[in-house]
Design an enzyme around this catalytic site. Structure first.
Site, PDB file in Angstrom:
ATOM      1  N   ASP A   1       0.860  -1.185   0.000  1.00 58.13           N
ATOM      2  CA  ASP A   1       0.000   0.000   0.000  1.00 58.13           C
ATOM      3  C   ASP A   1       0.894   1.232   0.000  1.00 58.13           C
ATOM      4  OD1 ASP A   1      -2.212   1.945   0.714  1.00 58.13           O
ATOM      5  OD2 ASP A   1      -3.332   0.075   0.819  1.00 58.13           O
TER       6      ASP A   1
ATOM      7  N   HIS B   1       2.009   2.142  -3.240  1.00 55.55           N
ATOM      8  CA  HIS B   1       1.005   3.012  -3.837  1.00 55.55           C
ATOM      9  C   HIS B   1       1.423   4.471  -3.790  1.00 55.55           C
ATOM     10  CE1 HIS B   1      -2.460  -0.118  -3.175  1.00 55.55           C
ATOM     11  NE2 HIS B   1      -1.411  -0.622  -3.771  1.00 55.55           N
TER      12      HIS B   1
END
Length: 577
Positions: free
Chosen positions: A396, A420
């Site tokens: 993430d 991310h």
């Protein structure tokens, strides 16, 4: 003490207490307990509960001097019968202690962090050690012993360590001793490893408080005991030594009673339990939580291993709605985390929450690219945070910054494959107010990320995100290298978001010398709200080409205003302020 004092049988009687003691005597000078009476712990229910790793000590005398316990009887303690902790000049004389042979951890007399202790003329029959010594100087022991493990002297300390100033006299009966070097060393011999005194403070080793470090045995209690010892002294340190894997269950390390300048010397590996049920009875939000600390440092070459695989599966199947963060530092000031490694967190690896003046420096964070919500470092409600020289590869956000944060500086960060990106937000979820300001991201590299430099806000929120500087950032095959999205809605297909006239304002955002390759044809995207456009955006020397072909990328703007100068690839689409 000539009559009988009995403990309540029901474990619930300890609700609302720390659960560590039945009768505790503290801060006493020239204190004596004497007579023919009985302290009856009625510990049978506790012995059953001990299988769940819950236990308490019957009588504790702590932080005291010139104390004595004479003539009385102890029986059926919940855990240890009599504990001397941080006692100077203490005596246990002519006492009797009894408990069944199958009663767990019912040590007769336990002595720690104490000096000038005399234990004499005692008759003790319990399941475990008659007397357990830890961190002692000048102890005289004599009398009659009748147990299967009469005396243990720091069996966990290194074999080369010298025992000093200890006299063993007039033993009767069979006294099996664990291997130890009983060399007669002078009083100037070095302190024990858990109590290494220096001008800077005292270091306490978790092994010396009973930690095993085999990755299977629950070492939680030993960690908490060590924490309390380190907390009690100025410049104290808790040592987690290298070469061991310590299994620690969900734990709060509370600093409310800690002295300042506390250090966690982290050179071994701390592993989380794999089974999700280990969080039963907790709020389920944390594995290791450090709270209410001032001048607290975590440093070393060790590893925090969240062993989060079961949690990831549970999250992907939409079974687990609450997933714990690995290490959380909250409601604290002047804290730092340096040199350590985090891996395979259940959720976020390291969280700063409500922290003033915090540093994360030289740390490494790893988790598979498909591990959900495993942000590397998460910052919320915090100010004056420096994150530098970190290598992060997760499933993430590499680093996420959310509401209430100001004066955050990121320098020399590597965000590896699967991340991310470096994200601010999502801000304004559930129509909330969000405020983030003064963010600097400088001299960073991002590789194979699904986003690069991202600001994301939900529709319907209020507040402002302002005064950001992104400078000298290299992109390698990164999707959406530069993106502001005021319509953030990650679950649009299953839970669509409604459009609102409200939005968190985004203004005064600078991008300087952002270069490299984009995996998407749109390298710069400003998707802003008509009601609250993005304003004062500044672009300078942007050079982003397509990774696959080297061709020029494009920009996409909606309700975005600002200015630009220097090299501009892709060409700017900003409306001029």
């Amino acid at each position: 003490m000539d009559r009988t004092i009995v403990a309540p049988k029901q474990i619930s009687a300890w609700d609302g207490t720390d659960g560590e003691n039945w009768l505790k005597f503290r801060n006493l000078t020239k204190f004596n307990i004497m007579g023919s009476g009985i302290f009856d712990g009625q510990g049978q229910n506790w012995w059953t509960c001990k299988k769940k790793n819950v236990c308490t000590t019957a009588m504790s005398i702590t932080q005291s001097s010139s104390v004595s316990v004479k003539g009385v009887t102890f029986k059926d303690s919940q855990k240890m019968h009599l504990r001397f902790s941080n006692v100077q000049d203490g005596t246990a004389d002519g006492i009797q202690i009894t408990a069944p042979s199958d009663s767990p951890n019912t040590d007769g007399i336990h002595v720690s962090e104490s000096s000038n202790i005399v234990i004499a003329n005692c008759d003790i029959t319990t399941v475990k050690f008659t007397t357990l010594f830890q961190s002692l100087h000048h102890v005289v022991v004599g009398g009659e012993f009748d147990t299967s493990h009469s005396i243990e002297i720091a069996s966990s300390v290194p074999s080369e360590f010298l025992l000093h100033s200890r006299a063993f006299e007039t033993f009767k009966g069979h006294v099996p001793m664990k291997p130890a070097d009983l060399t007669d060393a002078p009083d100037t011999a070095q302190p024990w490893p858990e109590e290494v005194a220096s001008s800077n403070g005292t270091t306490f080793n978790v092994l010396s408080q009973g930690a095993v470090g085999d990755g299977v045995t629950d070492d939680t209690e030993a960690f908490l005991l060590t924490w309390d010892l380190a907390c009690a002294v100025e410049n104290g340190a808790m040592n987690v030594p290298s070469g061991y894997d310590f299994l620690v269950y969900p734990t709060l390390f509370n600093g409310s009673n800690c002295s300042s300048n506390l250090q966690l010397q982290m050179d071994g590996t701390i592993v989380a339990p794999k089974q999700i049920s280990a969080w039963d009875g907790t709020d389920g939000e944390n594995w290791l939580k450090f709270r209410n600390l001032t001048k607290f440092n975590i440093m070393g070459s060790g590893i925090f291993d969240g062993q989060g695989q079961n949690w990831w599966t549970c999250k992907k199947q939409n079974i687990c709605t609450t997933v714990p963060d690995a290490v959380s530092i909250t409601q604290s000031s002047s804290v730092s985390v340096k040199g350590v490694t985090f891996k395979d967190s259940q959720k976020m690896h390291l969280r700063f929450s409500n922290v003033q003046d915090g540093t994360a420096d030289g740390i490494q964070i790893t988790a598979p690219s498909d591990s959900p919500n495993t942000d590397g470092i998460h910052v919320s409600e915090s100010s004056n945070i420096v994150i530098a020289n970190c290598d992060i590869t997760t499933g993430d956000d590499c680093i996420s910054i959310v509401s209430g944060s100001t004066n955050i500086q990121l320098t020399n960060i590597y965000c590896g494959p699967g991340c991310h990106g470096i994200s601010v937000g999502g801000l304004g979820a559930n129509n909330s107010a969000a405020f983030v300001s003064n963010i600097t991201v400088q001299d960073c590299a991002m590789e194979n990320n699904t986003n690069g430099l991202r600001i994301k806000t939900w529709q319907g929120g209020t507040g402002i995100a302002k005064n950001f500087v992104y400078k000298n950032v290299e992109m390698t095959n990164v999707a959406n290298p530069i993106i502001i999205d005021q319509f953030y809605c990650p679950h649009q297909t299953t839970n669509p978001c409604s459009t609102s006239t409200n939005a968190v304002e985004v203004e005064d955002i600078q991008y300087i010398n952002i270069h490299g390759t984009s995996s998407s044809s749109i390298a710069v995207k400003f998707n802003c709200s008509a009601a609250n456009p993005c304003t004062k955006i500044f672009l300078q020397d942007i050079n982003l080409v397509q990774a696959s072909s080297g061709e020029v990328t494009i920009s996409s703007c909606s309700n975005a205003y600002g200015s630009f100068t220097g090299t501009m690839t892709p060409p700017s689409c900003l409306n001029m302020d």
